[in-house]
Structures are given as structure tokens and as C-alpha cells.
Design a protein around this motif. Structure first.
Motif, PDB file in Angstrom:
ATOM      1  N   CYS A   1      33.598 -21.478  -9.109  1.00  0.00           N
ATOM      2  CA  CYS A   1      33.159 -20.665  -7.975  1.00  0.00           C
ATOM      3  C   CYS A   1      33.058 -21.570  -6.740  1.00  0.00           C
ATOM      4  O   CYS A   1      32.844 -22.783  -6.850  1.00  0.00           O
TER       5      CYS A   1
ATOM      6  N   ASP B   1      30.682 -21.498  -4.739  1.00  0.00           N
ATOM      7  CA  ASP B   1      29.243 -21.698  -4.513  1.00  0.00           C
ATOM      8  C   ASP B   1      28.928 -23.179  -4.252  1.00  0.00           C
ATOM      9  O   ASP B   1      29.328 -24.049  -5.037  1.00  0.00           O
TER      10      ASP B   1
ATOM     11  N   GLY C   1      33.546 -16.416  -7.194  1.00  0.00           N
ATOM     12  CA  GLY C   1      33.714 -15.581  -8.377  1.00  0.00           C
ATOM     13  C   GLY C   1      34.655 -16.168  -9.413  1.00  0.00           C
ATOM     14  O   GLY C   1      34.932 -15.536 -10.437  1.00  0.00           O
TER      15      GLY C   1
ATOM     16  N   HIS D   1      28.908 -19.635 -13.275  1.00  0.00           N
ATOM     17  CA  HIS D   1      27.555 -20.187 -13.111  1.00  0.00           C
ATOM     18  C   HIS D   1      26.512 -19.082 -13.050  1.00  0.00           C
ATOM     19  O   HIS D   1      26.833 -17.933 -12.732  1.00  0.00           O
TER      20      HIS D   1
ATOM     21  N   CYS E   1      25.585 -15.848  -9.959  1.00  0.00           N
ATOM     22  CA  CYS E   1      26.770 -15.865  -9.081  1.00  0.00           C
ATOM     23  C   CYS E   1      26.706 -14.696  -8.091  1.00  0.00           C
ATOM     24  O   CYS E   1      26.695 -13.526  -8.490  1.00  0.00           O
ATOM     25  N   GLY E   2      26.670 -15.008  -6.806  1.00  0.00           N
ATOM     26  CA  GLY E   2      26.557 -13.978  -5.789  1.00  0.00           C
ATOM     27  C   GLY E   2      27.773 -13.075  -5.719  1.00  0.00           C
ATOM     28  O   GLY E   2      27.651 -11.880  -5.426  1.00  0.00           O
TER      29      GLY E   2
END
Ligand SMILES: [Zn+2]
Length: 256
Positions: A97, A99, A122, A150, A153-154
Motif C-alpha cells: 500500500c 500508506d 490498497g 496492512h 487500510c484506508g
């Protein structure tokens, strides 16, 4: 036929540089291993990275243990800079991701030239990620690929909310929902923590898609040259857990 869509390669109307890359990758897959400038293959810049898939996984997990315990190695970037200016032979490819809290090079306590990392919010496959990993396998001889999701995850969370609420996200965010949605739909009907289930389903789904990506990656897996695994990064501890490779996550796959 492309493994990820219904188009023939010509339909993609790839720019010349990309067409040349695929031609080069096909040559490398056929054993015509040349360096990117066309010269004969030479010794890898990091001989310690010439390992089996199991050796690569062992190295990743030992590096993660050092990271978790706060005993990460001191990497001498200056010392290896000259060798890496001549080429690369990363021992693992990571789909992570985007992130900012993940950072695979830190999470596995690795240096430059060790990991071939593709990142997108994602951690899902698209044609460009598949092409990148084809390059890693066919040209750089990377023996291990990992799909690394992870906790919290947003991108997965936003996809769940968009599907459940039936609302369209602004800007280009719907493209994330379109990519992640097919992977996580089974999780929407499961009991337990929906986000955690969806994150794990998304990892497993993309592991299976990567294994089936024709014609380079699936052949490397079938020949036992490459192993593909899924893993989950824990934000609170930094620990990476391997996921069981038993998810029936081939929903929506299109074979080339
Ligand atoms: Zn994420």
C-alpha cells in the motif's frame, strides 16, 4: 491476450518504450539474458541477493524481526553505491500500500538494491504492476514476490463504505473502489471484523491474480523459479505475518 483484461497486446497501444520493454522481457524469459544496455550478462552487484525463494523469505522475516525488536542493521549506503550504479538484483518484489506508515525497506531492514517495490493505495494489481514484476522476474531474476497489506487500510475502508452506502467518492477515488471492490465483496457477508476480513481477502485475491498473470509470471511459478506469498503488516507492532495460501480468491480472473 492480456491476463488482466480482454485486450490483445496491440490494443493497449503502448508507447514505444513499453513495447521495447516487453520485447526485452520476452527475450530474457527465453533465456536471452542481456543487461539493459544490451551487453552480455555480468556478475550481480549484490552476490548475497542470489538466493532461492525460501532463502529470500527467510531473509525478509529475519529482517522484520530485527525491525520489530529495534535492532535494525546500520546500512552503509555509501559503500554499495558504486556497485548499484552498474545494475541491480533485488531478492524480493513487494506490492505494498502507498500508506506512509508501511515502508517495506524499513519493515524488512533492507538496503538499496534489495527490494523491488511497487506501491499503490490498497496494494492491488494493475497492468503496470504486473509489467513491473515481469521485469523483476524475467530480467532481474527476483525469486520471491509478496503482496503486503496492512491493518487499518484506508483504501480498503473507503471501498467498504462506498459499496455499503452506495455513494460515489470524489475525484479519481472511484478507480480505487473499482479495483479493490471485487476482492473484498465476499468479506462484506462474513461475520467478524469486516475491515480486517476485507484487508486479508484483498491480499489473497491479489496473490492469486499475480500467480495467474500470463505469460511470464505464471510460467515462472509453475517452473518453481518464483514463489508468491501474501502478508499482513501490523501498524502497532511492526510485525509482518504471512497469510495462509488457501483463499479461493480467483473471483473475476480472466485468463489470457
Ligand atoms: Zn492501505
Amino acid at each position: 491476450m492480456c491476463s488482466l483484461c480482454d485486450h490483445t497486446p496491440a490494443d493497449h497501444r503502448q508507447p514505444a518504450s513499453r513495447r521495447h520493454f516487453f520485447k526485452f522481457a520476452a527475450m530474457a524469459a527465453a533465456g536471452l539474458t542481456l543487461s539493459p544496455n544490451g551487453s552480455a550478462a555480468k556478475a550481480p552487484p549484490k552476490p548475497g541477493n542470489v538466493v532461492s525463494a525460501d532463502g529470500a523469505l527467510d531473509r525478509l522475516m529475519k529482517g522484520n524481526e530485527r525491525y520489530v525488536q529495534g535492532t535494525a542493521l546500520r546500512h552503509d549506503f555509501k559503500h554499495e553505491r558504486e556497485a548499484l550504479s552498474k545494475g541491480q538484483n533485488p531478492f524480493a518484489g513487494i506490492l505494498s500500500c502507498a500508506d506512509s506508515r508501511i515502508a517495506p525497506e524499513y519493515a524488512f531492514d533492507t538496503g538499496r538494491g534489495d527490494l523491488f517495490v511497487c506501491r499503490v493505495a490498497g496494494n492491488f494489481l494493475n497492468d503496470d504492476v504486473v509489467a513491473s514484476f515481469e521485469y523483476a522476474i524475467a530480467v532481474l531474476n527476483t525469486p520471491l514476490l509478496m503482496v503486503l497489506g496492512h491493518q487499518a487500510c484506508g483504501a480498503v475502508d473507503a471501498t467498504i463504505k462506498s459499496i455499503k452506502d452506495g455513494t460515489a467518492l470524489p475525484g479519481h477515488l472511484p478507480s480505487l473502489v473499482a479495483a479493490i471492490g471485487p476482492a473484498i465483496k465476499p468479506a462484506l457477508a462474513q461475520s467478524g471484523d469486516m475491515l480486517d476480513n476485507a484487508i486479508r481477502q484483498n491480499i489473497a485475491f491479489n496473490v492469486e491474480r499475480l500467480k495467474a498473470a500470463t505469460p511470464i509470471i505464471d510460467k515462472a511459478v509453475a517452473d518453481g523459479k518464483v514463489r508468491i506469498i501474501g502478508a499482513l503488516y501490523h501498524l502497532d507492532t511492526g510485525r509482518v505475518d504471512l497469510l495462509a495460501q488457501n483463499a479461493p480468491a480467483t473471483i473475476g480472473l480472466r485468463q489470457g
